[in-house]
Enzyme design. Sequence first.
Site, PDB file in Angstrom:
ATOM      1  CB  ALA A 189       1.637  -4.744 -12.062  1.00 46.55           C
ATOM      2  CE  LYS A 212       0.199   2.996  -6.929  1.00 40.52           C
ATOM      3  NZ  LYS A 212       0.560   2.596  -5.565  1.00 40.52           N
ATOM      4  CE1 TYR A 250       2.503   3.229 -12.221  1.00 37.15           C
ATOM      5  CE2 TYR A 250       0.163   3.772 -12.165  1.00 37.15           C
ATOM      6  CZ  TYR A 250       1.345   3.483 -11.508  1.00 37.15           C
ATOM      7  OH  TYR A 250       1.361   3.431 -10.131  1.00 37.15           O
TER       8      TYR A 250
END
Length: 268
Positions: free
Chosen positions: A95, A164, A157
Amino acid sequence: MGFLTGKRVLILGVASKLSIASGIAEAMHREGAELAFTYQNEKLKDRVEKFAKSWDSNLIFPCDVQNDSEIAELFSALGTHWDGLDCIVHCLAYAPAHELDGNFVDVSTREGFLTAHEISSYSLVALAQAGHDMMRGRNGSILTLSYLGAMRSLPNYNVMGLAKASLEASVRYLAASLGPEGIRVNAVSAGPIRTLAASGIKSFRKMLQHNAAQTPLRKNVTIEEVGNAASFLCSDLASGISGEILYVDGGFNTTAMGSLNDLDDSKQ
Ligand code: NAD
Ligand code: 0WE
């Protein structure tokens, strides 16, 4: 005789000796697998070539997963060396850095979301699609790497957690789709490990400290431990396991309240 003797395995995601993909390659080589590797770009080529040699392989192919033709090329090139393929190990994610630093609502962008999902999740589907012909009829297995951020929110995150979560759902859909061909699809959800992908992350040291202190086994996991679990999942020892997310995190995901060791009894 190793438990992967006779298996031909394609590993994507080696970037350094610290890479989780390197821990997996080391364990699979030890267990007797024949290995092939990909590299993301020319900058990484010489390095991956050197690592491949150390695992008795001279099969290295370029593959930037954002590029459909590189994915197609990869399997046609691999097919000139191997008449079949037993395992694909998908060990990559990305990312844009600015998405992984700050409050989720403040830092998220459409472009960052699309990039994270394309590279970190769609790529598994694309590889399964392009690779499964070579894997047919030989107890094949596909493995990817996930993280607890798919299931729980944690600082920074951010969009990688969404990617994910999508990756883990795609493990289940790919398992259902490829099961009738005898191909198993699983993920290892690893605890935090210092790798290149982790080196740019603010407060990663703190996260490793917190994780070790609050984990049942009181330590962070290593790429060797992830490599061993990954090798098992790709082997015939795991012939009854598909669509599974296997946590290799010292037990962290199974706890709440932490260890309480860092807290003071005298305060409320
Ligand atoms: P790493 O930096 O060693 O590996 C990341 C790899 O992704 C590199 O080899 C890089 O070349 C590759 N990559 C990125 N974009 C790509 C693209 N467009 N095409 C092809 N390859 C591309 O880091 P790592 O920690 O070993 O990461 C491997 C996997 O493990 C990732 O899926 C990551 O999310 C996962 N994971 C990491 C941790 C951790 O704490 N390090 C924990 C759980 C899961
Ligand atoms: O999946 C990962 C890391 C994935 C990753 C890392 C980077 C850093 C460099 C994806 N994209 C990028 N882009 C970059 O520009 N992990 C599980 C490791 C990790 O990353 C975190 C973590 C943990 C754990 C980021 C924030 C918070 C925790």
